[in-house]
Write a protein that holds these residues in place. Structure first.
Motif, short mmCIF file in Angstrom:
data_model
loop_
_atom_site.label_atom_id
_atom_site.label_comp_id
_atom_site.label_asym_id
_atom_site.label_seq_id
_atom_site.Cartn_x
_atom_site.Cartn_y
_atom_site.Cartn_z
N ASN A 1 0.81 -1.22 0.00
CA ASN A 1 0.00 0.00 0.00
C ASN A 1 0.84 1.27 0.00
O ASN A 1 0.32 2.34 -0.30
CB ASN A 1 -0.92 0.00 1.22
N CYS B 1 7.27 5.21 3.62
CA CYS B 1 6.11 5.30 4.50
C CYS B 1 6.28 6.45 5.48
O CYS B 1 5.35 7.25 5.69
CB CYS B 1 5.91 3.97 5.22
N ASN C 1 2.28 2.54 11.82
CA ASN C 1 1.88 1.32 11.12
C ASN C 1 2.77 1.01 9.92
O ASN C 1 2.41 0.20 9.08
CB ASN C 1 0.43 1.43 10.66
N GLN D 1 2.68 -2.15 7.23
CA GLN D 1 2.43 -1.95 5.80
C GLN D 1 3.60 -2.40 4.93
O GLN D 1 3.42 -2.57 3.72
CB GLN D 1 2.14 -0.47 5.52
#
Length: 544
Positions: A353, A371, A421, A425
């Motif tokens: 993602n 991220c 997170n 991920q």
């Protein structure tokens, strides 16, 4: 009635089943009907066997649905490609566009060190004769005014005393204060080591200064030639070619070169193990001290990594000491993960993602950095200078975002403590090559050979030593052996093994086979049909 055998009663059907089934023990239920004690005993025994059987089945299915894996190791021996090698000179550029602010930062650092420790480091850290490296034609890129940026005085280094209740001693720490946009929720970014505090404080200001540079700079306009850093390069006894390396600049580790970055040239195929068949480099390890407080290490940074992989030098790699010959033997390990229900992994990163900000292949570090940068831009309104930017974002600058440091350090602590997170991920690659390294060192050049070696380098490569300190280093990287170890994940309990275990349990408790299961299914069908027939007969008799 010709297709289905009917029974006069359920008792007849059950007796027929017990006398003709292949399940062991059932015949004892009807052959000893005159002895009720034996009948009760065998009934309880069969029920207990059924209970034990399905308890074992439940354990098997619970283990199967946990999807455990077992690691199998295998050895392979075949010619393979030499890994990518990245070297950096630990000497970052001092760009002309921001050189004025860097000089101001150097003076601030000098004053802070004098305030904390009473030491004057002006002569040793900030020599006046250093040469600036200029970026050509930056004025045409945009409106960049030097006067528009000002160094902030709100992040002064302070010494704080902490009282230890257990020992009764006072411990001092050094740090600087960070507050949010309204001036509240302040905290101190402190270190027990004053050296670490000064380096972090310097890097914090350095990122704000470097954010003034354009995002895209043509390094080739002012690129140092590789001969200025690499005096000699040989692989498998052959001299390296200009096409064998790519150049990039790291804001902390300086000018960097990656050899065999793509891994597609047959020239870099490793056919034999051993020192003579590896990569041999003679490197310049002299420090020009462009920005001395970014790093306290003198030498060369070396990292061994996979092809098409971004080298994260702040997390991996090792330093080569000047005046030393270093021999590095590498051993390759390959890890293959199952993925799917057996664990999270990705083949190429397309199913992740997180949108990667790096143009190379997927790695865990590239995903984590991307991220974090996306969260940083979303939460703080700007990007961290050491990571690439998402489209439309800009790097953090405390003239525009005064509280970005407060936001960044809190986010980074959450990432380090796995409270973001990003680790959820970003899965590991399903296939990954790892390199184990063993090294040995020796003084080089020796006292008796250093004169003629320096003369040879001076005539052949334009080497010019202006000091008496050791300013060259030699490094040799080679495969210790071409066979590599492959670690593969495989299911601990596959479908075939599950069926086999269920059959074993069935045979253990009843001494029967799959056909016995079919017989039990037939008994259930017969019971259902006989029940429907009895119901139909009773319905017709009532109607009549």
């Amino acid at each position: 009635e010709g297709l289905i055998e009917f029974y006069d009663s359920f008792k007849d059907m059950f007796e027929f089943f017990c006398k003709n089934t292949t399940i062991h023990g059932t015949i004892r239920l009807v052959c000893s009907d005159s002895n009720r004690m034996k009948t009760a005993f065998w009934t309880l025994l069969l029920l207990a066997s059924f209970g034990m059987l399905y308890w074992q089945f439940a354990l098997m299915f619970s283990q199967y649905w946990a999807y455990p894996v077992v690691l199998t190791m295998s050895m392979h021996s075949e010619p393979k490609m030499f890994p990518a090698i990245t070297i950096c000179n630990l000497d970052p550029y001092r760009f002309e566009l921001v050189s004025e602010h860097l000089v101001q930062l150097d003076h601030m650092a000098e004053e802070s060190i004098a305030f904390l420790y009473g030491i004057n480091v002006s002569a040793s850290l900030f020599p006046m004769n250093e040469k600036n490296i200029h970026v050509k034609d930056l004025s045409s890129i945009g409106n960049l005014s030097r006067s528009s940026f000002k160094l902030s005085q709100n992040f002064s280094l302070l010494r704080m005393s902490d009282h230890n209740n257990r020992s009764g001693k006072k411990h001092s720490s050094v740090g600087f204060r960070l507050c949010n946009a309204t001036g509240g929720n302040c905290f101190y970014k402190t270190y027990s080591s004053g050296m670490d505090a000064i380096l972090e404080w310097y890097r914090f200001h350095y990122m704000n200064i470097m954010s003034q540079l354009p995002v895209i700079i043509n390094i080739s306009d002012h690129e140092e030639q590789i001969e200025d850093m690499v005096y000699s390069c040989q692989y498998d006894g052959e001299p390296c070619r200009p096409s064998d390396y790519v150049h990039f600049h790291h804001p902390v580790f300086g000018s960097c070169y990656t050899f065999n970055s793509k891994g597609t040239d047959p020239f870099w195929t490793a056919t034999k193990p051993g020192i003579p068949y590896g990569l041999s480099l003679i490197l310049r390890a002299e420090q020009k001290d462009h920005i001395p407080l970014l790093s306290t290490v003198a030498g060369v940074k070396v990292m061994i990594h996979n092809h098409n992989q971004t080298p994260f030098l702040e997390h991996e790699g090792f330093d080569i000491r000047p005046g030393i010959a270093t021999i590095i033997g590498i051993q390759q390990d390959e890890v293959n993960r199952l993925g799917g229900n057996y664990g999270k992994c990705t083949t190429n990163g397309n199913d992740v993602n997180v949108k990667l900000l790096y143009n190379n292949s997927y790695t865990l570090q590239a995903c984590l950095h991307s991220c974090f940068q996306h969260i940083m831009v979303r939460k703080c309104g700007c990007g961290y200078y050491y990571y690439p930017l998402p489209p439309g974002a800009e790097y953090c600058n405390y003239n525009k975002q005064p509280a970005w440091g407060h936001c960044f350090y809190q986010l980074y602590n959450r990432l380090r403590n796995h409270h973001l997170n990003c680790f959820d991920q970003c899965p590991k690659p399903c296939r990954e090559s790892l390199y184990k390294v063993s090294a040995g060192t020796a003084k080089w050049p020796s006292a008796k050979s250093q004169d003629w070696i320096r003369q040879a380098l001076r005539h052949q490569n334009g080497y010019n030593s202006t000091s008496n300190r050791k300013d060259i280093a030699k490094v040799t990287i080679f495969y210790q052996q071409l066979n590599y170890q492959s670690v593969n994940e495989s299911p601990l309990l596959s479908e075939n093994l599950l069926l086999s275990s269920m059959g074993s349990q069935w045979s253990l408790w009843f001494g029967s086979s799959v056909l016995s299961v079919v017989e039990m299914f037939e008994l259930l069908v017969d019971t259902l049909v006989l029940s429907l027939l009895f119901c139909y007969q009773r319905f017709r008799s009532k109607k009549t």
